[in-house]
Design an enzyme around this catalytic site. Sequence first.
Site, mmCIF file in Angstrom:
data_model
loop_
_atom_site.group_PDB
_atom_site.id
_atom_site.type_symbol
_atom_site.label_atom_id
_atom_site.label_comp_id
_atom_site.label_asym_id
_atom_site.label_seq_id
_atom_site.Cartn_x
_atom_site.Cartn_y
_atom_site.Cartn_z
ATOM 1 N N ASP A 18 0.842 -1.191 0.000
ATOM 2 C CA ASP A 18 0.000 0.000 0.000
ATOM 3 C C ASP A 18 0.883 1.249 0.000
ATOM 4 O O ASP A 18 2.105 1.164 -0.149
ATOM 5 C CB ASP A 18 -0.972 -0.023 1.187
ATOM 6 C CG ASP A 18 -0.277 -0.045 2.536
ATOM 7 O OD1 ASP A 18 0.928 0.292 2.620
ATOM 8 O OD2 ASP A 18 -0.944 -0.396 3.534
ATOM 9 N N ALA A 19 0.285 2.403 0.204
ATOM 10 C CA ALA A 19 1.019 3.678 0.160
ATOM 11 C C ALA A 19 2.087 3.776 1.253
ATOM 12 O O ALA A 19 3.041 4.548 1.128
ATOM 13 C CB ALA A 19 0.043 4.844 0.282
#
Length: 134
Positions: A18-19
């Site tokens: 994810d980010a």
Amino acid sequence: MEKVVQEVTLHVRYAETDAMGIVHHSSYIVYFEEGRSNYARQRGSDYASFERNGLYLTVAEVHARYVKPARYGDQIIVRCWIDEMKSRTLTFAYEIVLAETRETLVTGFSKHICITHEGKVTTIPDQWRRWGDN
């Protein structure tokens, strides 16, 4: 009888994170899948052959317990074994560990029902059912 555990080593890819750079929870289910595919290959019968013989192992239930995150670039080991074997159902268990430290990242299981390509519940082939003996 002692259970047979198969292991496969993977590198966490950027697309699986994810980010924040940690593995997205859904990616672990994909790792489980690779674990059980590797299990079948190591036991002498890959899942592609299983399907070519007119059968599927459809997922009936999946569970994951997230202990510690993996990150982009980590090398992980997916351990897989048969937890329960019945005539028509099969439960695989998993442990995913960090390769470097052997720290547990995720544990879980997936339960499968054997069906024909027409969708009828059927018996798991003898070759696979024997795996439940060890």
